[in-house]
Design a protein around this motif. Structure first.
Motif, short mmCIF file in Angstrom:
data_model
loop_
_atom_site.label_atom_id
_atom_site.label_comp_id
_atom_site.label_asym_id
_atom_site.label_seq_id
_atom_site.Cartn_x
_atom_site.Cartn_y
_atom_site.Cartn_z
N THR A 215 5.38 -10.34 -34.52
CA THR A 215 4.27 -11.27 -34.36
C THR A 215 3.73 -11.72 -35.72
N GLU A 216 3.26 -12.97 -35.79
CA GLU A 216 2.62 -13.46 -37.01
C GLU A 216 1.31 -12.70 -37.26
N PHE A 217 1.01 -12.44 -38.51
CA PHE A 217 -0.23 -11.77 -38.89
C PHE A 217 -1.42 -12.69 -38.62
N ASP A 218 -2.40 -12.16 -37.90
CA ASP A 218 -3.63 -12.91 -37.58
C ASP A 218 -4.77 -12.26 -38.36
N PHE A 219 -5.19 -12.87 -39.43
CA PHE A 219 -6.19 -12.28 -40.32
C PHE A 219 -7.53 -12.06 -39.61
N ILE A 220 -7.95 -13.04 -38.83
CA ILE A 220 -9.25 -12.93 -38.13
C ILE A 220 -9.21 -11.78 -37.13
N HIS B 296 6.58 -8.53 -44.35
CA HIS B 296 6.37 -7.74 -43.14
C HIS B 296 5.47 -6.54 -43.45
N VAL B 297 4.33 -6.50 -42.79
CA VAL B 297 3.32 -5.49 -43.09
C VAL B 297 3.03 -4.64 -41.86
N ASN B 298 2.61 -3.40 -42.10
CA ASN B 298 2.18 -2.52 -41.02
C ASN B 298 0.64 -2.57 -40.98
N ILE B 299 0.08 -2.95 -39.84
CA ILE B 299 -1.37 -3.18 -39.76
C ILE B 299 -2.15 -1.95 -39.30
N LYS B 300 -1.44 -0.87 -38.92
CA LYS B 300 -2.14 0.31 -38.41
C LYS B 300 -2.73 1.13 -39.56
N PRO B 301 -4.04 1.40 -39.55
CA PRO B 301 -4.66 2.17 -40.64
C PRO B 301 -4.03 3.55 -40.81
N GLU B 302 -3.61 4.18 -39.69
CA GLU B 302 -3.06 5.54 -39.79
C GLU B 302 -1.70 5.58 -40.49
N PHE B 303 -1.08 4.42 -40.70
CA PHE B 303 0.20 4.39 -41.40
C PHE B 303 0.04 4.89 -42.84
N ARG B 304 -1.18 4.75 -43.38
CA ARG B 304 -1.41 5.10 -44.78
C ARG B 304 -1.15 6.58 -45.08
N ARG B 305 -1.29 7.41 -44.08
CA ARG B 305 -1.08 8.84 -44.35
C ARG B 305 0.40 9.17 -44.58
N HIS B 306 1.29 8.21 -44.27
CA HIS B 306 2.73 8.45 -44.43
C HIS B 306 3.24 8.09 -45.81
N TYR B 307 2.41 7.45 -46.64
CA TYR B 307 2.94 7.05 -47.95
C TYR B 307 1.99 7.39 -49.09
N SER B 308 2.56 7.48 -50.27
CA SER B 308 1.78 7.63 -51.50
C SER B 308 2.00 6.39 -52.35
N VAL C 129 11.70 10.94 -40.91
CA VAL C 129 10.40 11.14 -40.29
C VAL C 129 9.97 9.82 -39.63
N SER C 130 9.41 9.91 -38.41
CA SER C 130 8.93 8.72 -37.70
C SER C 130 7.58 8.30 -38.28
N VAL C 131 7.44 7.01 -38.59
CA VAL C 131 6.22 6.56 -39.27
C VAL C 131 5.50 5.43 -38.54
N GLY C 132 6.05 4.92 -37.45
CA GLY C 132 5.36 3.85 -36.74
C GLY C 132 6.25 3.17 -35.73
N LEU C 133 5.71 2.14 -35.10
CA LEU C 133 6.43 1.39 -34.07
C LEU C 133 6.59 -0.08 -34.49
N GLY C 134 7.53 -0.75 -33.86
CA GLY C 134 7.74 -2.17 -34.11
C GLY C 134 6.50 -2.99 -33.81
N GLU C 135 5.70 -2.54 -32.84
CA GLU C 135 4.49 -3.29 -32.48
C GLU C 135 3.40 -3.20 -33.55
N ARG D 32 15.89 -8.42 -27.51
CA ARG D 32 16.63 -7.30 -26.93
C ARG D 32 15.72 -6.11 -26.60
N TYR D 33 14.77 -5.81 -27.50
CA TYR D 33 13.85 -4.69 -27.25
C TYR D 33 12.42 -5.18 -27.40
N SER D 34 11.53 -4.56 -26.66
CA SER D 34 10.11 -4.87 -26.88
C SER D 34 9.67 -4.09 -28.12
#
Length: 683
Positions: A665-670, A582-594, A566-572, A551-553
């Motif tokens: 999307t599936e997590f791609d470690f490499i 389900h994990v957030n892979i963006k390094p900048e996401f870390r500033r949103h949590y303790s 507060v907005s903390v990230g995107l579905g992508e 339904r949505y990208s």
């Protein structure tokens, strides 16, 4: 090596296995304690002896039943002649499922393990239904709607309708298929037929040896231990007064829509109210709804156990939030409790107004344990917290200690504060079986399947459940001259539900009789119609599910903290691991949590290990935990229920990730390491 245990059946068991011994699909309907599992072992043995290249899968719906069936039933009677293996989600070798299937004659596993293997695209993990010649499905009344059993059998039925051959024989086991909540005979018959269609099986029960079955499984003496409602309830009245003040703090249109406080209906209302508040980003409504749910929980606990238990629920909640006050709503709600805390505590400690149900429960326990010092009992309570409150009450009760009651708690497995791990579960059951404990205080986990010592007392305390649970609980009172007690308030909902369940139990028997009296041709035609309809519904549901996922990208979907918006990230930014985490892979996401305390899990996992709890750095809302993937990458693993999703079509909340309306999307470690390896990814 110990000798193989002899395998003999009682006459009624021999009667109910006849269809299965002929290779026909069947559901064995016997009461709790009637020996369904022993009958299944017998069928498996005969199947392995007579079928070329036979392979049996025994499916259970609870992890602890894997070990129980393996150690107590299948291995002692089949283990010397056949390769018998057991595997569950807690097993370290579950990822080698296909190899285990190939190397075994009979495998016992949780249904989810088989479902995962049927879905897997990896050769070493994938299996087909046709790899087996016999499926034994324990507690098979769960084969309906969205259950794992029904997903597995949905594939089976679809293959059958498409006339694909080589499908395994099916043997279902149940103490009761129930009525599906239906209260008319016609609808109850439809429900039983649907279960039969889902399992592609006929339902069989003893007709010629009912007296023998009754002797083996004696019916406990049922007693209603009824208490009058509190004449005065100052503690409960004060909680309701505080709730009315929160109602007045909210818009009047909102509070007018809520039903009676202290009920499950009110809880449902405030759950929906919180979702509404999230969608319109009205923090006053969301926070008031969350706090009202806590007060309602306290009222429900107050109605079940001690006043001090209800007070402690609120006290713990407000202590955990006192340093996370964001706005005027938070200050009002915290201030309301703080101003009333001392008075609430004083009222909670006033013994004159204590719960009369506890006094009745004490009388029931004392009667049984005084008359028989070898007594064993189970108290069934609705919630994990309730079991802990009752345990504290038993241990603090001097009269119960005088009759040497030694209690233990038995609840479901999990990672929450009141959950048990599997080893603790096993330890408690062993202590009870050996007699070191003589009273179990349990949630519904002990109603179904668990091999527990014979009891002469079963108490249903403050419960609202269906007729299946009632029958299973009653079946735990297996000792001669045992007592099944219902402790309830005069005219209360629990009492009404218990009477309803008695009627539905009778209705279940009538419905099964009617199904069994159908001619073979009539039964086959009806089952075929239901199966064809089920296949069409399943195909359409899959189509809609796939469409919903598109339904949505992912870039259009914004994740917002459910506590402060507060907005903390995107579905992508989201990736899934093993189709579960389900994990957030963006390094900048870390500033949103303790981060908080270390998460401890009983199980170990092939590719990851748990890290610390994570919370919103602004409002403190718990979001999930960090996981360490392949000992290198630290990733925030998120609970979807802690977030709202802002999409072009509006704001939505979800309980599970599978319900989101964008493709993850599936997590791609490499790929992840090639993009972020220059960052410090160690703890």
């Amino acid at each position: 090596m110990a000798a193989q245990e002899e395998l003999t059946l009682r006459s009624y068991q021999e009667e109910v296995v006849q269809k299965a011994l002929k290779g026909e699909n069947s559901i064995i309907w016997l009461p709790t304690g009637g020996g369904k599992t022993r009958a299944a072992v017998y069928v498996a043995k005969k199947h392995l002896e007579t079928r070329l290249n036979a392979k049996v899968a025994v499916l259970v719906n609870k992890v602890h039943l894997v070990d129980q069936h393996f150690k107590n039933e299948f291995y002692p009677r089949l283990g010397m002649a056949y390769r018998v293996k057991a595997i569950s989600g807690d097993s370290s070798d579950k990822d080698l499922f296909r190899c285990l299937v190939i190397d075994s004659d009979l495998i016992i596993c949780t249904a989810q393990i088989l479902e995962n293997a049927l879905n897997s695209s990896e050769e070493e993990k994938h299996v087909e239904l046709t790899d087996f010649s016999l499926l034994i499905i324990d507690e098979c009344h769960h084969t309906q709607k969205e259950s794992v059993y029904n997903k597995i059998m949905g594939r089976y039925v679809e293959k059958k309708v498409r006339k694909e051959g080589n499908l395994p024989q099916v043997l279902g086991l149940t103490a009761s298929p129930g009525t599906g909540g239906n209260k008319t005979l016609a609808k109850a018959v439809d429900h039983v037929l649907q279960i039969c269609a889902n399992l592609d099986s006929e339902i069989v029960s003893t007709k010629n040896f009912a007296p023998e079955l009754k002797a083996v499984v004696p019916t406990p003496r049922k007693q209603y231990d009824i208490v009058e409602k509190r004449a005065l309830d100052p503690f409960g009245d004060h909680l309701k007064l505080m709730m009315s003040m929160i109602h007045e703090f909210m818009p009047s249109t909102v509070s007018r829509s809520l039903r009676e406080v202290g009920t499950q209906e009110y809880e449902a209302d405030v759950v929906e109210l919180e979702k509404t508040g999230v969608k319109v980003e009205n923090r006053l409504i969301t926070q008031c709804a969350l706090h009202l749910r806590q007060y309602n929980d306290a009222l429900l606990i107050h109605d079940t156990v001690r006043m001090v238990d209800a007070f402690n629920v609120l006290d713990e909640f407000y202590n955990s939030r006192s340093n996370r006050l964001l706005d005027g709503t938070d200050f009002f709600l915290q201030g309301l409790f703080d101003e009333n805390r001392v008075e609430l505590r004083q009222l909670a400690l006033d013994a004159r107004y204590e719960n009369p149900k506890l006094a009745q429960l004490q009388r029931t326990l004392l009667k049984e344990f005084r008359e028989n010092e070898m007594s064993r009992g189970i108290i069934f309570s609705k919630t994990r917290r309730g079991t802990h409150c009752l345990y504290d009450w038993v241990n603090a009760n001097t009269e119960l200690q005088k009759v040497k009651i030694s209690a233990g708690i038995l609840t479901g497995t999990g990672t929450g504060v009141n959950h048990m791990n599997q080893s603790k579960q096993k330890s408690i059951i062993k202590e009870f079986r050996l007699g070191h404990l003589n009273l179990l205080i349990s949630t519904s986990v002990a109603e179904e399947g668990l091999d527990i010592a014979e009891c002469n007392l079963v108490v249903r305390y403050g419960l609202l459940t269906n007729e299946i649970a009632q029958q299973q609980a009653s079946g735990r009172a297996r000792a001669l001259e045992s007592v099944y007690s219902v402790v309830a308030e005069e005219g209360g909902r629990e009492l009404r539900r218990e009477h309803t369940n008695e009627y539905l139990t009778s209705l279940t028997s009538k419905a099964i009789d009617q199904v069994q009296s159908m001619s073979p041709r009539e039964f086959r035609i009806k089952i075929s119609e239901l199966q064809q309809m089920a296949v069409l519904i399943r195909i359409e549901a899959e189509r809609k599910k796939d469409a919903r996922k598109q339904r949505y990208s992912p870039g259009q979907v914004q994740l917002q903290c459910r506590g402060c918006f507060v907005s903390v990230g995107l579905g992508e930014d989201i990736r899934k691991i093993e189709n579960t985490h389900h994990v957030n892979i963006k390094p900048e996401f870390r500033r949103h949590y303790s981060t908080g305390g270390q998460v401890s899990l009983e199980r170990t996992f092939e590719d990851w290990e748990p890290g610390r709890v994570i919370n919103c750095s602004k409002c403190g809302k718990e979001w999930g935990m960090e996981i360490k993937f392949k000992k290198v990458a630290i990733l925030p693993c998120l609970k979807i229920k802690s977030f709202s999703l802002n999409t072009p079509g509006g704001k939505f909340t979800h309980k599970q990730w599978k319900d989101v309306e964008f493709q993850v999307t599936e997590f791609d470690f490499i790929d992840y390491m090639s993009r972020f390896s220059d960052l410090d990814l160690s703890d």
